[in-house]
Write an enzyme that holds these catalytic residues in place. Structure first.
Site, short mmCIF file in Angstrom:
data_model
loop_
_atom_site.label_atom_id
_atom_site.label_comp_id
_atom_site.label_asym_id
_atom_site.label_seq_id
_atom_site.Cartn_x
_atom_site.Cartn_y
_atom_site.Cartn_z
N SER A 146 0.79 -1.19 -0.07
CA SER A 146 0.02 0.03 0.07
C SER A 146 0.93 1.03 0.10
O SER A 146 2.10 1.08 0.37
CB SER A 146 -1.04 0.16 1.21
N TYR A 159 -1.57 -0.32 10.75
CA TYR A 159 -1.51 -0.54 9.47
C TYR A 159 -0.34 -0.34 8.62
O TYR A 159 0.26 -0.99 7.72
CB TYR A 159 -3.00 -0.28 8.63
#
Length: 240
Positions: A146, A159
């Site tokens: 990501s 995350y």
């Protein structure tokens, strides 16, 4: 890599980027084994995709289950050419209010899950590399990270940690496995129009299909070319 009849494993295959990626590789003539936790979702995909798709119920955070799934695919389909480590989840919130279970779930799935599947896949790919010789790829591993693996974000600490870790893991194994004829690439998408994270996607978000197309392009690159990292960002509206 010639993807005709190749065996591609996609984790998190039941929705979003994973679903689009499974479909793209099937369209390219590959045989796809889709891993996901939901048997019902996988059964529906098997009905939709037909014989080219093999559904495999697996939680990649479970090391033993991941190994059994990867070994089973390699045994049942005769080879293991591509592993797309896509399964992931996001649970966001202030660091001082983040539940320990939410931290563990993200690290266990987004980072440890990639390790479990990769660890199981590499021996198969090494054997293929030895059998195929220097002019063919023994295997290909694509890790879907990501943009949050490149920049920190408030209230995304867990995350971010999982995706930064995935970047380091990818870079290390890319250098480790290249001499064995195994390619490793890490893809860093920005905002994508999925249900990920429980929030509505931004109007400018990229489509899952655009990410899948990029993954396919990376894997289909010539044998002597290794695309080790790709960053994808959405376009924004022109200023008037």
């Amino acid at each position: 890599m010639d993807l005709t009849n190749a065996v591609v494993v996609v984790t998190g295959a039941s929705r979003g980027i994973g679903l689009a990626t499974a479909r793209r590789f099937l369209d390219a003539g590959a045989r796809v084994a889709g891993l996901a936790r939901s048997k019902d979702d996988l059964d529906r995909l098997a009905e939709t995709f037909g014989d080219g798709f093999t559904p495999v119920v697996c939680d990649v955070a479970d090391a033993e289950a991941a190994k059994d799934a990867i070994d089973g695919v390699a045994s049942d389909l005769g080879q293991l050419d591509v592993l797309v480590n896509n399964a992931g989840l996001g649970r966001f919130g202030p660091v001082d209010d983040l539940d320990l279970d939410d931290w563990d779930a993200q690290i266990d799935t987004n980072l440890s899950g990639v390790f479990h599947c990769t660890r199981a896949a590499v021996p198969h790919m090494k054997r293929q590399g030895d059998a195929r010789g220097a002019d063919e790829t023994g295997g290909f591993i694509v890790n879907v990270a990501s943009i949050a693996g490149l920049i920190g974000n408030p209230e995304l600490s867990a995350y971010n940690a999982s995706k930064y870790g995935l970047r380091g893991f990818s870079d290390a194994i890319m250098k480790e496995l290249r001499p064995f004829g195994i390619k490793v690439s890490c893809v860093y998408p920005g905002s994508v129009a999925t249900e990920f994270g429980g929030s509505d996607p931004k109007p400018t978000a990229m489509s899952p299909e655009s990410i899948a197309e990029t993954i396919h392009h990376v894997v289909a690159s010539p044998h002597q070319t290794l695309i080790s990292e790709v960053v994808l960002r959405p376009m924004v509206g022109r200023k008037s």
